[in-house]
Design an enzyme around this catalytic site. Structure first.
Site, PDB file in Angstrom:
ATOM      1  N   GLY A 132      -9.516  -2.598   8.119  1.00 44.52           N
ATOM      2  CA  GLY A 132      -8.305  -2.718   8.838  1.00 44.52           C
ATOM      3  C   GLY A 132      -6.947  -2.542   7.714  1.00 44.52           C
ATOM      4  O   GLY A 132      -5.872  -2.605   8.233  1.00 44.52           O
ATOM      5  N   GLY A 133      -7.398  -2.394   6.514  1.00 46.91           N
ATOM      6  CA  GLY A 133      -6.166  -2.464   5.432  1.00 46.91           C
ATOM      7  C   GLY A 133      -6.030  -1.190   5.143  1.00 46.91           C
ATOM      8  O   GLY A 133      -6.344  -0.099   5.818  1.00 46.91           O
TER       9      GLY A 133
ATOM     10  N   LYS B 218      -5.247  -8.602  -3.210  1.00 47.83           N
ATOM     11  CA  LYS B 218      -4.634  -7.743  -4.147  1.00 47.83           C
ATOM     12  C   LYS B 218      -3.335  -7.968  -4.796  1.00 47.83           C
ATOM     13  O   LYS B 218      -2.940  -7.397  -5.842  1.00 47.83           O
ATOM     14  CB  LYS B 218      -4.646  -6.252  -3.574  1.00 47.83           C
TER      15      LYS B 218
ATOM     16  N   LYS C   3      -5.900  -2.757 -12.758  1.00 49.19           N
ATOM     17  CA  LYS C   3      -5.469  -4.146 -13.181  1.00 49.19           C
ATOM     18  C   LYS C   3      -6.596  -4.933 -13.755  1.00 49.19           C
ATOM     19  O   LYS C   3      -6.350  -6.050 -14.339  1.00 49.19           O
ATOM     20  CB  LYS C   3      -4.677  -4.938 -12.047  1.00 49.19           C
TER      21      LYS C   3
ATOM     22  N   ASN D 221      -1.766   2.176  -8.642  1.00 50.72           N
ATOM     23  CA  ASN D 221      -1.218   1.641  -7.356  1.00 50.72           C
ATOM     24  C   ASN D 221      -1.279   2.689  -6.196  1.00 50.72           C
ATOM     25  O   ASN D 221      -0.993   4.031  -6.564  1.00 50.72           O
ATOM     26  CB  ASN D 221       0.259   1.254  -7.616  1.00 50.72           C
TER      27      ASN D 221
ATOM     28  N   SER E 230       0.993   1.571   0.498  1.00 49.97           N
ATOM     29  CA  SER E 230       0.044   0.740   1.107  1.00 49.97           C
ATOM     30  C   SER E 230       0.649  -0.431   1.672  1.00 49.97           C
ATOM     31  O   SER E 230       1.680  -0.835   0.995  1.00 49.97           O
ATOM     32  CB  SER E 230      -0.828   0.216  -0.068  1.00 49.97           C
TER      33      SER E 230
ATOM     34  N   THR F 165      11.642  -5.397 -11.150  1.00 49.02           N
ATOM     35  CA  THR F 165      11.533  -6.553 -12.078  1.00 49.02           C
ATOM     36  C   THR F 165      11.932  -6.233 -13.502  1.00 49.02           C
ATOM     37  O   THR F 165      12.498  -7.177 -14.036  1.00 49.02           O
ATOM     38  CB  THR F 165      10.001  -6.707 -12.052  1.00 49.02           C
TER      39      THR F 165
ATOM     40  N   GLU G  59       2.098 -10.479 -14.385  1.00 51.20           N
ATOM     41  CA  GLU G  59       2.475  -8.871 -14.336  1.00 51.20           C
ATOM     42  C   GLU G  59       2.651  -8.379 -15.755  1.00 51.20           C
ATOM     43  O   GLU G  59       2.905  -8.988 -16.696  1.00 51.20           O
ATOM     44  CB  GLU G  59       3.861  -8.481 -13.770  1.00 51.20           C
TER      45      GLU G  59
END
Length: 603
Positions: free
Chosen positions: A286-287, A364, A406, A444, A448, A469, A539
């Site tokens: 479902g993602g 995630k 990541k 990335n 999404s 950021t 991050e």
């Protein structure tokens, strides 16, 4: 005029032309003909009329959209007229014992001129009488190739588009000053867009080179956007030719168009061999990634697709979408299950025994997992281990883990758990005799769920500011369909134990992404504003796709690299997992475990 009225009008026009053509040809050239009587001319005319309408029906001369007439339609006229004249000549020759060749040749020529002219004249009348050119928006077309010509022709014949092609540009110097459809000339290159827009009072710019490289598309968009004209892009020419899309289905340039990479070509034959007629299971179905994997998988005609996820609503939505699209051609089986529930996963995989499993279920979000590290371990490590071991027990042929950039040198819990998940897959692959297990690592994903683009769009709609950021924050980006296609391609290439990595081109600054979105939304940067909020917990400023020791120039497949980690024993991972639930230093234990492992080598 509706279709029925047009059909009757064409029928009447053709009947008049066919009936009179024999007499006209005879009386114009009467001195050259002997042996003709009025009765014979009438008989010839009647036979020709009947045969013409028969072949007119067979070659569809009455139900075509003649306002869009092209070479294809003219060829149909030649075929229909030629067939009717040949049949008439044969019938009359049998009836009279000799052939009236000269009369029928001249009649054939007159038919072509008059019947063809009647069709083309409708296009001319529609274009120059009924179309109100003064109401159309002056448009510049970028590209004088096949796509540009198709688009200009469509604009000229479809006033509903509301655009009038005025000029075109193309970087091919050989096309300079050539005339395209209906007088539209190539007046320069893409570097001249800004000056041409001002000179010709252009209000819209349409990019008609759908296969354009992303960097070039970005540059063209920048030049066109400076002028204040609306910038649109034409759909892919292959989709147009295949009938999937229309030339007129123009769309605004999206950030995915500017930042997405050039698409990778799939080995459709190899993928079809793996998926066609088989049972496929997707976790996290479902993602964003999982649902797109499902959409891509069904194109290869599996017998069953098991869509598994723990979110009831998301599974319901993808189940409805697939069933509405496929109408029963592929059996879609929705399963509500959590990958953390080991017994449930073994039960379901044993029940359906999928040949291929795509494991897309994961937590995630970096900051959230920093605050909830135990949940990251449960879902990303244990969930992967449960599903992979259940797949091995069920006799699955291929197991593909969806991983992330990541996982490379991770400073955060999310990345560390995904790296350990990769280790789990590689360790299990060594122990499995039948099932081949691999991981796919990419950056990335544009658009999404929970990603930066939807967030930026919400901030822009609210009037700003857009929060970034750090001014130097960079990320690799790819589109959801491409990420999903890579996962499927990796499964087809897998021999077992590999980590597949996509060549994602150059990383993109997040602040540049924000600026692009502001412009694409119709605002100036000063109107919305950009604020820097500071780097969040866990991050990194720069993401990596491979460790330094992994970097290798060769590709296993166009734009796909393959890495294979050094030996990682399953016993080591099994010893690690209990420590993660009995120690407050969960993050440090994870990072230390990863750092102590040998670096990876590409093979």
């Amino acid at each position: 005029m509706n279709a029925k009225q047009r059909y009757i009008l064409l029928l009447i026009i053709d009947s008049i032309i066919v009936t009179l053509s024999v007499f006209i040809c005879y009386y114009i050239l009467e001195p050259f003909f002997e042996g003709y009587s009025t009765k014979l001319l009438i008989t010839t005319s009647i036979v020709l009329l009947i045969s013409h309408h028969i072949f007119g029906y067979l070659f569809n001369l009455y139900h075509r959209a003649w306002e869009y007439a092209s070479i294809k339609e003219l060829i149909a006229i030649v075929k229909g007229v030629t067939a009717s004249v040949l049949v008439t000549t044969l019938i009359i020759s049998i009836m009279n014992g000799y052939i009236f060749a000269r009369l029928m040749i001249i009649t054939w020529m007159m038919h072509l001129i008059l019947i063809g002219g009647s069709r083309i004249s409708w296009r001319v009348v529609r274009s120059y009488v009924f179309n109100k050119k003064e109401d159309l928006i002056p448009t510049l077309v970028v590209g004088a190739g096949r796509g540009g010509n198709l688009l200009i022709s469509q604009m000229n014949t479809t006033p509903a588009l509301g655009m009038k092609p005025v000029i075109a540009v193309d970087d091919d110097e050989d096309k300079r000053n050539i005339e395209l459809s209906q007088g539209v000339r190539v007046r320069g290159t893409t570097k001249d867009i800004e000056s041409l827009v001002n000179r010709y009072d252009i209000k819209k710019v349409v990019i008609a080179i759908p296969s354009l490289e992303k960097k070039k598309l970005n540059a063209i968009y920048e030049d066109a956007n400076k002028t204040g004209a609306e910038v649109l892009i034409m759909p892919n020419i292959d989709d147009i030719m295949a009938g999937k899309l229309e030339v007129s289905q123009l769309k605004r340039v999206e950030v995915e168009d500017l930042l997405g990479r050039d698409p990778i070509e799939l080995d459709d034959e190899g993928i079809a061999e793996q998926l066609e007629g088989n049972t496929i299971l997707v976790t996290g179905a479902g993602g964003s990634i999982g649902s797109e994997i499902c959409r891509q998988v069904v194109k290869y005609n599996p017998s069953r697709l098991v869509i598994l996820g723990h979110g009831e609503n998301s599974i319901y939505l993808i189940n409805e979408e697939l069933n509405n699209r496929l109408l029963g051609s592929v059996e879609i089986i929705p399963v509500i299950a959590d990958v953390q529930d080991r017994d449930r996963m073994f039960e379901q995989l044993d029940k359906y025994k999928p040949e291929v499993v795509y494991h897309a279920a994961a937590h995630k979000h970096v900051p959230l997992m920093e605050a909830n590290p135990t949940e990251a371990v449960k879902n990303n490590i244990l969930g992967t281990k449960n599903t992979a071991e259940a797949a091995i027990a069920a006799g699955t042929k291929k197991f593909v883990l969806v991983s992330t950039d990541k996982a490379v040198n991770p400073p955060n819990v999310m990345g560390a758990t995904k790296r350990v998940a990769e280790m789990v897959i590689q360790a299990l692959d060594k122990e499995s005799e039948y099932t081949r297990l691999v991981a796919v690592r990419f950056g990335n994903v544009l658009g999404s769920r929970g990603s930066v683009i939807p967030k930026f769009k919400q901030q822009i709609e609210a009037g700003g500011p857009v929060t970034v950021t750090h001014p130097d924050m960079t990320r690799y980006f790819m589109t959801i369909p491409e990420a999903s296609r890579l996962v499927i391609q990796a499964g087809a290439l897998a021999n077992g134990g590999e980590i597949f990595v996509l060549d994602m081109g150059e990383p993109v600054k997040i602040v540049d992404l924000a600026k692009n979105l502001i412009r694409l939304s119709g605002y100036k940067e000063e109107e919305i504003g950009i604020e820097y909020s500071g780097i969040r917990p866990g991050e990194k400023l720069f993401e990596e796709l491979l460790n330094e020791d992994e970097i290798h120039p060769d590709q296993i497949y166009p734009k796909i690299y393959i890495g294979k980690a050094s030996e990682v024993e399953l016993d080591e991972i099994n010893k690690l997992i209990p420590k993660l639930f009995s120690n407050n230093e969960l993050k440090n234990i994870l990072l230390n475990f990863i750092e102590q492992k040998p670096k990876e080598d590409l093979t």
